[in-house]
Scaffold this active site. Structure first.
Site, PDB file in Angstrom:
ATOM      1  N   ASP A 148    -128.612  73.127  49.059  1.00  0.00           N
ATOM      2  CA  ASP A 148    -127.461  73.821  49.620  1.00  0.00           C
ATOM      3  C   ASP A 148    -127.996  75.021  50.399  1.00  0.00           C
ATOM      4  O   ASP A 148    -129.182  75.346  50.323  1.00  0.00           O
ATOM      5  CB  ASP A 148    -126.584  74.266  48.445  1.00  0.00           C
ATOM      6  CG  ASP A 148    -125.186  74.649  48.884  1.00  0.00           C
ATOM      7  OD1 ASP A 148    -124.822  74.371  50.043  1.00  0.00           O
ATOM      8  OD2 ASP A 148    -124.461  75.230  48.076  1.00  0.00           O
ATOM      9  N   GLU A 173    -129.217  76.447  55.739  1.00  0.00           N
ATOM     10  CA  GLU A 173    -129.029  76.626  57.203  1.00  0.00           C
ATOM     11  C   GLU A 173    -130.120  77.526  57.818  1.00  0.00           C
ATOM     12  O   GLU A 173    -130.423  77.348  58.976  1.00  0.00           O
ATOM     13  CB  GLU A 173    -127.638  77.203  57.471  1.00  0.00           C
ATOM     14  CG  GLU A 173    -126.524  76.209  57.214  1.00  0.00           C
ATOM     15  CD  GLU A 173    -126.276  75.934  55.713  1.00  0.00           C
ATOM     16  OE1 GLU A 173    -126.572  76.839  54.906  1.00  0.00           O
ATOM     17  OE2 GLU A 173    -125.821  74.836  55.377  1.00  0.00           O
TER      18      GLU A 173
END
Ligand SMILES: *[C@@H]1O[C@H](CO)[C@@H](O)[C@H](O)[C@H]1NC(C)=O
Ligand SMILES: *[C@@H]1O[C@H](CO)[C@@H](O)[C@H](O)[C@H]1NC(C)=O
Ligand SMILES: *[C@@H]1O[C@H](CO)[C@@H](O)[C@H](O)[C@H]1NC(C)=O
Ligand SMILES: *[C@@H]1O[C@H](CO)[C@@H](O)[C@H](O)[C@H]1NC(C)=O
Ligand SMILES: *[C@@H]1O[C@H](CO)[C@@H](O)[C@H](O)[C@H]1NC(C)=O
Ligand SMILES: *[C@@H]1O[C@H](CO)[C@@H](O)[C@H](O)[C@H]1NC(C)=O
Ligand SMILES: *[C@@H]1O[C@H](CO)[C@@H](O)[C@H](O)[C@H]1NC(C)=O
Ligand SMILES: *[C@@H]1O[C@H](CO)[C@@H](O)[C@H](O)[C@H]1NC(C)=O
Ligand SMILES: *[C@@H]1O[C@H](CO)[C@@H](O)[C@H](O)[C@H]1NC(C)=O
Ligand SMILES: CC(=O)N[C@H]1CO[C@H](CO)[C@@H](O)[C@@H]1O
Length: 881
Positions: free
Chosen positions: A474, A477
């Site tokens: 997770d 980014e």
């Protein structure tokens, strides 16, 4: 009037642009003005304000804006090499005036255009793409060059349709800003992710800017999101059929905007790298995708167990709660395969730990799940806490020693941001102020080769504590709760580039690390969009939120933190269809919704739809939404949907195999199969599994019908086998809460299996075939089967099924895998419209059959055929003449 003044300033003729759709924006940054525009020597002419013109640029390039011209051109082994140059700079700092243009005629259907600095090497995406040094001797495309100004035109040879034409606007090539445009063949596109949008991008009368910069944010329309896929498929609409498609992929990982305008045209505006553009000529959409995957890599084959139903929740909070969920799922006899935990099960949100107080006993719980054939996946965030006492947290200590963290600009110290680690749940929720003072983290640099060993070591050590089966990545980014770093960013041009795409937050450091941060390979400025570099292992299951072109080789994907709304459920369909085109075929959305509390109705509908996502996980933050918390009735409906999925896993698994070996998407839009039918162009509330199964979910609250389209073909309702009467029209189907509309297309044979409580337990169960006869009364299908877990897929079984002239042939073409008793029990044949008098199995009369002439369904049961014992087996039915 200003308008007049400005027209006078540049020459009227240069700015004469009667077609407003042909204006190319010369001031894509916010708040253009006449001064700023004229300073760029562009044309300033605001439109008279009508709503439809509101996005037409006021500042646009004059037709004679200075650009490149061809200096030399020579044939090469791969095609052609041009040298182009521009005599003077225009308005961007550090323009590169001498460029080399390489035209690669790579294959019959693939053309590659590379434009790069003739003198200095620039950053390029470290994606392994095919290296082609010889020109294809025949191509589906024709390429021509305009010398002055330099432009490239590519046409489809067979039709003359223009598929690329850069002459419409000037090329600008500066160190931190590259822009070029091309016309599109039609206003209809698919792809360009990751964005929340309808499946069909329709630029008829539409001006659109799509930013690309991986970002942790709930999916909102027009925002940059978690992944970057600058790939699209363009429909070539002419008056002739068949309709052709071509594709385009810009291999560039820098922050960029892609602008679309109704000319129709596309403009790429990127902040670095080079122009490395691929064109794929299809001609079908399926061909385009195959040609694209030849470049970026094919999807990985997931482990078989991961095709099951996954259950997760943020904040189980304690192991007792988690045990309760597992128990109530078991009491409800609800089939499921994989239990997950989120960051609340970690100790203070530290990677590779679990909370030994609140989750005391987690390792044993995981072992007990595994003993029942279930699996367990845990979460890893990329941020590694940098504030634990020295010597207490090996992931940081060891990482520091190996120097594998992303570094500050011009420094050997790690750049420090803030993510979850170091905070406990209570502190996070109750004392946000305290939370803000802790949570500092370093970020591992996966372009540093030492990080592989670091990762393997710490993950291996943790695996000895908790035998997890998969990893959930997770926040990669990478997400950062402070912009840039603990100390902000530098004022270098990497952190303050001359052009900033329309990214959320208005700056590249928004919610991530400083672009100036240094990786082993290059700056974060260049690498941000590919920050994820996944780890290989034993047939791994990895779920990643962030993605770039090619990530499907390693990972599955989910669509991020959506909400529990019907609208989010609708958008999930275009998302999974688009990610299939991007090669991340194993994809799903958080079923029932992640944020906000779901409702029983929504969750029921979503479980039904989710049963047809490639990756099926129910996950949320907020109120419990595992199936077992709902009413008995809702549970039964959800269970029915999951059992439908489980019975179809042999078909799903074969689709995954075909994705891996022959570049086929798992699910696809109707338009890709029925491209000559214009009605299918924009359909994104229905989708196809492979080519054979049509799913038409009910996406509207409080309704009991669904308006669905059936392209002209034969369709059978599943499971009844009843034939659909109306094709080529939209029709209202009955869709009460307990029903999801699923139809099987004539001409296909679907391998199925009797489901069990989980996929490990059902592996030995009998198989079923559904034979859906076409209008020619024939059908084909296939089945891939192996142990579901080995990395190498050399030991497997493969079957080809075909049905012609009342005979079903089972052809066992590969039978290496012998550990599974594959027995065929039941065959259901749809579309048998003549009375059946006898059934002959392998030459012998078989009495166990039932034919319902009004439904036209023939059921042959009690077969008990050993599927791998004989190469060819036949089942024949004799009809009354
Ligand atoms: C705006 O309106 C004025 C007056 O009607 C007209 O002369 C002018 O051409 C219009 N401008 C554009 C860009 O259409
Ligand atoms: C660009 O090319 C021209 C002509 O080939 C040459 O004279 C000039 O020095 C080059 N400029 C740069 C910056 O390399
Ligand atoms: C292309 O060249 C290869 C190798 O010379 C040859 O085998 C092939 O037949 C050629 N194809 C066409 C379409 O000319
Ligand atoms: C595309 O948009 C135009 C203008 O809004 C509309 O008329 C047309 O029906 C749309 N096409 C499709 C296939 O949705
Ligand atoms: C990099 O660091 C060195 C040593 O601290 C310093 O002299 C130099 O000016 C720095 N460079 C930049 C571009 O900040
Ligand atoms: C960066 O900031 C320093 C100190 O404020 C200043 O001296 C320097 O000129 C700035 N550099 C740039 C490239 O703006
Ligand atoms: C659906 O019906 C229920 C019960 O009548 C109502 O509470 C709910 O607001 C309705 N939902 C929508 C979206 O109309
Ligand atoms: C069925 O037969 C028709 C006509 O011969 C043929 O075109 C088609 O490919 C066949 N379909 C299948 C699924 O075998
Ligand atoms: C069975 O499959 C093999 C391999 O595809 C093929 O060569 C053979 O002709 C098939 N046999 C029948 C009877 O279809
Ligand atoms: C909980 C959550 O993530 N909600 C977000 C879902 O998306 C909307 C926009 O569509 C955001 O505003 C919410 O914050």
């Amino acid at each position: 009037m200003i308008v007049f003044l400005s027209i006078c300033f540049t020459s009227a003729q240069q700015c004469d642009q009667p077609e407003k759709n042909a204006r190319f924006n010369c001031h894509p940054e916010s708040s253009p003005s006449s001064e700023k525009c004229l300073a760029r020597r562009c044309c300033w002419q605001p439109m008279n304000s009508t709503l439809s013109d509101e996005n037409v640029p006021s500042c646009y390039y004059p037709r004679d804006f200075p650009t490149y011209r061809v200096i030399s051109s020579e044939p090469t082994s791969f095609g052609q090499r041009l040298i182009i140059m521009k005599p003077q700079s225009t308005y961007m700092p550090n323009e590169i005036l001498n460029l080399t243009v390489d035209l690669f005629y790579e294959t019959t259907q693939r053309f590659r255009l590379r434009i790069y600095d003739s003198t200095n090497k620039r950053y390029e995406v470290p994606l392994q793409v095919p290296v082609v040094q010889t020109k294809a001797n025949a191509t589906d495309y024709d390429v021509s060059i305009t010398q002055m100004p330099f432009a490239i035109l590519v046409k489809r040879r067979s039709t003359g349709v223009i598929i690329f034409d850069s002459s419409v606007s000037p090329l600008i090539y500066a160190d931190q800003f590259i822009r070029f445009s091309s016309v599109l063949s039609s206003p209809y596109l698919y792809g360009l992710g990751e964005h929340r949008q309808a499946l069909l991008i329709n630029v008829t009368n539409q001006w659109k800017t799509l930013p690309f910069w991986t970002r942790d944010t709930p999916p909102v329309e027009n925002n940059n999101l978690y992944g970057v896929h600058p790939f699209h498929i363009n429909v070539e609409r002419t008056n002739e059929t068949p309709v052709n498609f071509h594709g385009q992929f810009l291999l560039n990982s820098n922050a960029m905007d892609i602008d679309l305008q109704p000319l129709p045209a596309i403009t790429y505006l990127t902040t670095g790298g080079i122009i490395d553009l691929y064109l794929f000529t299809g001609p079908t959409a399926t061909d385009v995708i195959q040609q694209y995957w030849d470049v970026i890599g094919k999807p990985t084959l997931p482990p078989y167990w991961s095709l099951g139903f996954h259950l997760c929740r943020y904040d189980y909070h304690t192991i007792d709660n988690l045990r309760n969920v597992i128990k109530r799922m078991s009491d409800a006899q609800f089939p499921y395969d994989v239990q997950w935990t989120d960051i609340d099960a970690m100790s203070s949100h530290l990677d590779f730990t679990y909370d030994e107080v609140l989750f005391n006993g987690l390792p044993d719980l995981v072992r007990s799940l595994r003993s029942e054939g279930k699996h367990y996946v845990n979460i890893i965030d990329p941020g590694i806490s940098s504030t634990q006492p020295a010597g207490t947290y090996p992931p940081y200590d060891d990482g520091l020693r190996r120097e594998i963290f992303v570094k500050k600009f011009n420094s050997s110290d790690p750049i420090i941001g803030k993510v979850w680690p170091g905070t406990s749940y209570e502190i996070f929720t109750l004392l946000n102020a305290i939370f803000k003072s802790i949570g500092w983290t370093a970020f591992p640099d996966f372009t540093n080769e030492n990080s592989v060993e670091w990762w393997t070591n710490i993950a291996g050590t943790f695996h000895e504590t908790i035998p997890f089966d998969g990893i959930w990545l997770d926040m990669n980014e990478p997400s950062n709760f402070v912009d840039g770093s603990q100390q902000g960013c530098t004022n270098t041009t990497l952190d303050n580039p001359p052009f900033v795409p329309h990214v959320l937050g208005g700056k590249l450091s928004a919610s991530t690390v400083c672009p100036s941060a240094q990786h082993a390979l290059s700056s974060h400025y260049n690498l941000h969009n590919i920050a994820l570099k996944a780890i290989r292992g034993k047939r791994p299951f990895i779920l990643s939120r962030s993605s770039f072109a090619g990530s499907g080789q390693y990972t599955a994907h989910w669509t991020g933190d959506n909400k529990s709304t019907f609208k989010d459920m609708y958008f999930s369909i275009s998302a999974i269809l688009s990610f299939n085109m991007f090669g991340l075929t194993n994809v799903g959305a958080d079923i029932c919704g992640f944020g906000l509390d779901t409702t029983e109705e929504l969750c029921t509908r979503w479980m039904q739809l989710g049963a047809f996502y490639p990756f099926m996980r129910n996950h949320n933050a907020g109120k419990d939404q595992d199936p077992a918390v709902f009413s008995w009735t809702a549970q039964q409906i959800m269970k029915q949907a999951v059992l439908m999925r489980y019975s179809l896993t042999p078909f799903w698994y074969t689709l995954h195999y075909q994705a891996t070996v022959s570049s086929k998407t798992l699910i696809q839009p109707l338009h890709f199969e029925f491209s000559d039918d214009e009605n299918t162009l924009g359909i994104d509330q229905q989708f196809l599994l492979g080519r054979a199964i049509l799913v038409s979910p009910n996406l509207i609250s409080n309704t009991t019908t669904v308006n669905a389209y059936f392209p002209r073909d034969i369709w059978y309702q599943y499971p009844s086998g009843e034939k659909v009467e109306f094709v080529g029209v939209f029709a209202n189907l009955d869709a009460p809460l307990d029903k999801i509309n699923v139809h099987i297309r004539g001409g296909f044979i679907i391998p199925m299996q009797i489901p069990g409580d989980n996929l490990m337990l059902s592996r030995g169960n009998p198989f079923i075939l559904i034979v859906a006869l076409s209008s020619f009364k024939n059908a084909t299908g296939n089945l891939f089967w192996d142990d579901g877990d080995s990395i190498e897929t050399k030991i497997y079984n493969y079957f080809e099924f075909s049905s012609v002239e009342n005979t079903l042939t089972i052809n066992a073409t590969v039978t290496n895998y012998r550990d599974s008793p594959m027995r065929l029990e039941l065959v259901r044949i749809f579309g048998v419209n003549q009375s059946v008098t006898d059934v002959i199995v392998n030459g012998k009369e078989h009495i166990d059959f039932f034919h319902n002439i009004s439904d036209q369904v023939l059921v042959i049961y009690a077969l008990d055929l050993a599927m791998i014992e004989q190469t060819i087996q036949t089942i024949r039915w004799i009809t009354m003449k």
